[in-house]
Design an enzyme around this catalytic site. Structure first.
Site, PDB file in Angstrom:
ATOM      1  N   LYS A  35       0.833  -1.199   0.000  1.00 11.27           N
ATOM      2  CA  LYS A  35       0.000   0.000   0.000  1.00 11.27           C
ATOM      3  C   LYS A  35       0.877   1.262   0.000  1.00 11.27           C
ATOM      4  CE  LYS A  35      -4.137  -0.431   2.212  1.00 11.27           C
ATOM      5  NZ  LYS A  35      -5.105  -0.442   3.307  1.00 11.27           N
ATOM      6  N   THR A 122     -13.192   3.335  15.187  1.00 13.55           N
ATOM      7  CA  THR A 122     -14.404   3.171  15.988  1.00 13.55           C
ATOM      8  C   THR A 122     -14.126   2.106  17.048  1.00 13.55           C
ATOM      9  OG1 THR A 122     -15.731   3.724  14.060  1.00 13.55           O
ATOM     10  CG2 THR A 122     -16.854   2.549  15.854  1.00 13.55           C
ATOM     11  N   GLU A 151     -14.606   9.126  13.758  1.00 13.19           N
ATOM     12  CA  GLU A 151     -14.749   9.643  12.397  1.00 13.19           C
ATOM     13  C   GLU A 151     -16.133   9.301  11.853  1.00 13.19           C
ATOM     14  OE1 GLU A 151     -12.851  11.757  10.686  1.00 13.19           O
ATOM     15  OE2 GLU A 151     -14.648  11.650   9.459  1.00 13.19           O
ATOM     16  N   PHE A 252     -31.725   8.543   5.078  1.00 11.93           N
ATOM     17  CA  PHE A 252     -31.722   7.159   5.587  1.00 11.93           C
ATOM     18  C   PHE A 252     -33.116   6.559   5.669  1.00 11.93           C
ATOM     19  CE2 PHE A 252     -27.434   5.826   6.546  1.00 11.93           C
ATOM     20  CZ  PHE A 252     -26.764   6.992   6.225  1.00 11.93           C
ATOM     21  N   CYS A 263     -19.065  -0.589   8.213  1.00 11.25           N
ATOM     22  CA  CYS A 263     -19.319  -0.035   9.551  1.00 11.25           C
ATOM     23  C   CYS A 263     -20.601  -0.542  10.211  1.00 11.25           C
ATOM     24  CB  CYS A 263     -19.340   1.486   9.485  1.00 11.25           C
ATOM     25  SG  CYS A 263     -17.714   2.166   9.104  1.00 11.25           S
ATOM     26  N   ARG A 331     -16.868  -4.874   1.834  1.00 13.83           N
ATOM     27  CA  ARG A 331     -17.053  -5.453   3.172  1.00 13.83           C
ATOM     28  C   ARG A 331     -18.542  -5.517   3.549  1.00 13.83           C
ATOM     29  NH1 ARG A 331     -12.525  -2.075   6.456  1.00 13.83           N
ATOM     30  NH2 ARG A 331     -13.075  -0.523   4.883  1.00 13.83           N
TER      31      ARG A 331
HETATM   32  N1  LIG Z   1     -14.563   2.980   6.294  1.00 13.74           N
HETATM   33  C1  LIG Z   1     -15.405   3.892   6.776  1.00 13.74           C
HETATM   34  O1  LIG Z   1     -16.279   4.416   6.072  1.00 13.74           O
HETATM   35  C2  LIG Z   1     -15.302   4.328   8.213  1.00 13.74           C
HETATM   36  C3  LIG Z   1     -15.983   5.475   8.637  1.00 13.74           C
HETATM   37  C4  LIG Z   1     -15.870   5.867   9.960  1.00 13.74           C
HETATM   38  C5  LIG Z   1     -15.094   5.134  10.844  1.00 13.74           C
HETATM   39  N2  LIG Z   1     -14.451   4.006  10.411  1.00 13.74           N
HETATM   40  C6  LIG Z   1     -13.616   3.268  11.363  1.00 13.74           C
HETATM   41  O2  LIG Z   1     -12.249   3.586  11.110  1.00 13.74           O
HETATM   42  C7  LIG Z   1     -11.402   2.468  11.367  1.00 13.74           C
HETATM   43  C8  LIG Z   1     -10.590   2.131  10.138  1.00 13.74           C
HETATM   44  O3  LIG Z   1     -11.467   1.732   9.104  1.00 13.74           O
HETATM   45  P1  LIG Z   1     -10.989   1.615   7.585  1.00 13.74           P
HETATM   46  O4  LIG Z   1     -12.203   1.370   6.781  1.00 13.74           O
HETATM   47  O5  LIG Z   1     -10.112   2.768   7.250  1.00 13.74           O
HETATM   48  O6  LIG Z   1     -10.081   0.286   7.679  1.00 13.74           O
HETATM   49  P2  LIG Z   1      -9.037  -0.276   6.599  1.00 13.74           P
HETATM   50  O7  LIG Z   1      -9.027  -1.736   6.788  1.00 13.74           O
HETATM   51  O8  LIG Z   1      -9.339   0.303   5.253  1.00 13.74           O
HETATM   52  O9  LIG Z   1      -7.628   0.357   7.043  1.00 13.74           O
HETATM   53  C9  LIG Z   1      -6.924  -0.025   8.186  1.00 13.74           C
HETATM   54  C10 LIG Z   1      -5.435   0.027   7.858  1.00 13.74           C
HETATM   55  O10 LIG Z   1      -4.687  -0.083   9.061  1.00 13.74           O
HETATM   56  C11 LIG Z   1      -3.477  -0.775   8.768  1.00 13.74           C
HETATM   57  N3  LIG Z   1      -2.882  -1.232  10.046  1.00 13.74           N
HETATM   58  C12 LIG Z   1      -3.361  -2.139  10.921  1.00 13.74           C
HETATM   59  N4  LIG Z   1      -2.538  -2.225  11.985  1.00 13.74           N
HETATM   60  C13 LIG Z   1      -1.520  -1.354  11.787  1.00 13.74           C
HETATM   61  C14 LIG Z   1      -0.366  -0.965  12.538  1.00 13.74           C
HETATM   62  N5  LIG Z   1      -0.088  -1.505  13.737  1.00 13.74           N
HETATM   63  N6  LIG Z   1       0.458  -0.036  12.010  1.00 13.74           N
HETATM   64  C15 LIG Z   1       0.191   0.514  10.814  1.00 13.74           C
HETATM   65  N7  LIG Z   1      -0.893   0.205  10.069  1.00 13.74           N
HETATM   66  C16 LIG Z   1      -1.725  -0.714  10.553  1.00 13.74           C
HETATM   67  C17 LIG Z   1      -3.942  -1.868   7.831  1.00 13.74           C
HETATM   68  O11 LIG Z   1      -2.871  -2.400   7.064  1.00 13.74           O
HETATM   69  C18 LIG Z   1      -4.952  -1.106   6.950  1.00 13.74           C
HETATM   70  O12 LIG Z   1      -4.337  -0.545   5.806  1.00 13.74           O
HETATM   71  C19 LIG Z   1     -12.350   1.344  11.829  1.00 13.74           C
HETATM   72  O13 LIG Z   1     -12.415   1.349  13.213  1.00 13.74           O
HETATM   73  C20 LIG Z   1     -13.683   1.768  11.241  1.00 13.74           C
HETATM   74  O14 LIG Z   1     -14.775   1.267  11.967  1.00 13.74           O
HETATM   75  C21 LIG Z   1     -14.523   3.603   9.121  1.00 13.74           C
END
Ligand SMILES: NC(=O)c1ccc[n+]([C@@H]2O[C@H](COP(=O)([O-])OP(=O)(O)OC[C@H]3O[C@@H](n4cnc5c(N)ncnc54)[C@H](O)[C@@H]3O)[C@@H](O)[C@H]2O)c1
EC number: 1.1.1.22
Length: 441
Positions: A35, A122, A151, A252, A263, A331
């Site tokens: 990445k 989250t 977020e 919604f 989520c 997902r």
């Molecule tokens: N996707 C959404 O729309 C959204 C919106 C609001 C909140 N969230 C929350 O935000 C958080 C992240 O969601 P996302 O969709 O971005 O997940 P994601 O899976 O797209 O990204 C997570 C990233 O973290 C990296 N990672 C994990 N452990 C690590 C470490 N120790 N050091 C460095 N990198 C590491 C992974 O390789 C991955 O690239 C979750 O808790 C989710 O619930 C997501």
């Protein structure tokens, strides 16, 4: 101000890039070297409208960089954001916090000087305190505060949501940490974005309460849609009729195949678990989780019904695989329940999605991936509209009819108008809306 974003996924990459657009120096860290390589080569590993240009301009301005080296990034930061995944733990539905806690340990070892550690992931109530405990255990000498800053961005409109949010929530009782957060969000403060300062636990709960409320709203209108079908009412008009009431609001209230995505499914489950363990069960949310899971599975039956009760030997064209338009995120997409059920019922599935097919191939291996919507419909007995991408909103219906074996459409997103579809010669089913009888002219 200098920050690092630990985790460069959908949230970390967008948040990091937007903070750099606010003028902050941002290092995005991920342990996925592929990445980071792609980002350093100017490629964006996810599909999010507008993100490529914003990343490019901030990299060019020297405010945004990408690395796998957490230590170096953290050592130089005033604030470190944890934006790693918190998926459902297999088996029990709890949020899996192993990535958050692993990141906290790594951050603790690398911190220098006063550092604000911010959970943007989250995370269930109590996680922030545990992050603080871990950091203290790892580095008793460390000078830090832990802040919760959930977020609320939505995939597909993530940049706009981050830049112009309805509110920013900041959970901490430390005035020093509050000041750092105020500086980071100064640009939003200037455009009068409501910024809510609260306690750590309250902030953590706000995020779950928001998501479960929205999931409940969707599930409510989905059940009203089922009732509409029984009594000959139109859910679209019911939604408008109630949504124009400001106490309810119009958003919604779109009936569909059930909520999915990265989520709502995991967050509803996680809050149900927390509430049960705390002895304050959320029975409404428990029911929502149950209804939604059954609903996604039941959608295949609608396709079966549209094909006179059998899919054996039939071909189904599926338009859209991602959980919503304008993202490549697969997902917990409803397609992951619906498509296997179609295959199980004996159908051959020809699918097309504008951005989700790379990801889908690994998750739905037993189907044919097509070049576009018309390719998918070629020779199919029925077309199922599963995700409301714009390009599926204006299909050439004459061309579609010529390609399909039979003019049958199951529209699970209510994109088309029943009367228009009947006039165009389609056998048409949607969600919660009556289809006029063609024999009645
Ligand atoms: N996707 C959404 O729309 C959204 C919106 C609001 C909140 N969230 C929350 O935000 C958080 C992240 O969601 P996302 O969709 O971005 O997940 P994601 O899976 O797209 O990204 C997570 C990233 O973290 C990296 N990672 C994990 N452990 C690590 C470490 N120790 N050091 C460095 N990198 C590491 C992974 O390789 C991955 O690239 C979750 O808790 C989710 O619930 C997501």
């Amino acid at each position: 101000m200098r920050i690092s974003m630990i985790g460069t996924g959908y949230v970390g990459l967008v948040s990091g890039t937007c903070f750099s657009e606010f003028g902050v120096d941002v290092t995005c860290v991920d342990k996925d070297a592929r990445k980071i390589d792609r980002l350093n080569n100017g490629e964006i590993p996810i599909f999010e409208p507008g993100l490529d240009a914003l990343v490019a301009s901030n990299v060019a301005a020297g405010r945004l960089s990408f690395t796998t080296d957490l230590s170096e990034a953290v050592a130089a930061s005033d604030a470190v954001f944890i934006a790693v995944g918190t998926p459902s733990r297999r088996g029990d539905g709890h949020a899996d916090l192993s990535y958050v806690y692993a990141a906290a340990r790594e951050i603790a070892r690398a911190m220098t000087g006063y550092t604000v550690v911010v959970t943007k992931s989250t995370v269930p109530v109590g996680t922030g305190r545990e992050v603080a405990r871990i950091i203290r255990e790892e580095r008793p000498d460390a000078d830090f505060d832990v802040v919760s800053n959930p977020e609320f961005l939505r995939e597909g409109s993530a940049i706009q949501d981050f830049m112009r949010p309805d509110r920013v929530v900041i959970g901490t009782s430390s005035p020093r940490a509050q000041e750092v957060m105020r500086q980071l969000y100064r640009v939003l403060y200037l455009i009068e974005t409501p910024i809510l300062f609260t306690e750590l636990e309250t902030s953590e709960l706000i995020k779950y309460a928001a998501n479960t409320f929205l999931a409940t709203k969707i599930t409510f209108i989905n059940e009203i849609a089922d009732l509409c079908e029984k009594v000959g009412a139109n859910v679209h008009d019911v939604a408008r009729g109630i949504g124009l009431d400001n106490r309810i609001g119009r958003k919604f209230l779109h009936a569909g195949p059930g909520y999915g995505g990265s989520c709502f499914p995991k967050d509803t489950l996680a809050l149900v678990k927390t509430a049960q363990e705390e002895g304050a069960p959320l029975r409404i949310v428990e029911t929502v989780v149950d209804i939604n899971a059954k609903r996604k599975k039941a959608m295949a039956t609608r396709v079966l019904d549209a094909c006179d009760g059998s899919l054996e030997g039939k071909t189904v064209a599926v338009l859209g695989l991602t959980f919503k338009p304008n993202t490549d995120d697969m997902r917990d997409s409803p397609s992951l329940d619906i498509v296997p059920a179609l295959v199980e019922a004996g159908a051959t599935v020809r699918a097309f999605d504008p951005e989700g097919m790379d990801e889908a191939r690994g998750l739905l291996p037993d189907i044919t991936y097509c070049d576009d919507a018309y390719d998918a419909m070629t020779g199919a007995d029925v077309v199922v509209l599963l995700t409301e991408w714009n390009e599926f909103r204006a299909l050439n219906l004459e061309r579609a009819k010529a390609l399909l074996k039979a003019p049958v459409m199951v529209d699970l997103r209510n994109v088309y108008t029943p009367a228009d579809m009947v006039a165009a010669g389609f056998r048409y089913t949607s969600i919660g809306r009556p289809t006029p009888d063609p024999s009645e002219g």
